[in-house]
Scaffold this motif. Structure first.
Motif, PDB file in Angstrom:
ATOM      1  N   ASP A  76      76.300 -28.530  43.097  1.00 44.11           N
ATOM      2  CA  ASP A  76      75.383 -28.075  42.044  1.00 44.11           C
ATOM      3  C   ASP A  76      75.398 -26.558  41.853  1.00 44.11           C
ATOM      4  N   CYS A  77      75.261 -25.806  42.943  1.00 43.64           N
ATOM      5  CA  CYS A  77      75.194 -24.339  42.794  1.00 43.64           C
ATOM      6  C   CYS A  77      76.509 -23.652  43.159  1.00 43.64           C
ATOM      7  N   CYS A  93      69.807 -24.391  47.001  1.00 42.13           N
ATOM      8  CA  CYS A  93      69.182 -25.058  45.849  1.00 42.13           C
ATOM      9  C   CYS A  93      68.546 -26.407  46.193  1.00 42.13           C
TER      10      CYS A  93
END
Length: 115
Positions: A76-77, A93
């Motif tokens: 995701d990050c 995150c």
């Protein structure tokens, strides 16, 4: 304890290298061991001592273990972090969409012989 099986595999690989290169005696073997490889270093060393005594070409051969740190990346990050400290959940995150980048390896890195 699967470390003994791992040692037998290492010995088999070393035997192939020794035979292909006309090596009579190996002095030192360096392996790279990932932090999360499931191989326990002191068990590996104990098994090595026992098994290497039974093979003339590696009797007395030193086994060195280099640790490869476990690193996980978040999908995701995109950040990477230490797996041991944080596990599967990204500390940046909170995502669980992560994967191991390194740290589960088990490799013969180097073989040293006397000239």
């Amino acid at each position: 304890m699967h470390e003994l099986g791992v040692v037998f595999h290492i010995i088999d690989d070393l035997k192939v290298v020794a035979d292909e290169n006309n090596i009579e005696k190996i002095e030192k073997v360096t392996v790279e061991l990932g932090e999360v490889s499931t191989v326990i270093p002191h068990f590996l060393t104990d098994c090595w001592k026992w098994a290497s005594e039974k093979q003339e070409f590696i009797n007395g051969t030193e086994l060195l273990i280099e640790t490869i740190p476990a690193i996980t990346e978040c999908q995701d990050c995109g950040k990477q972090y230490g797996t041991i400290a944080h596990g599967r959940i990204c500390p940046f995150c909170g995502s669980e969409k992560t994967y191991l980048v390194q740290g589960n390896e088990f490799l013969i890195k180097e073989i040293e012989i006397s000239e």
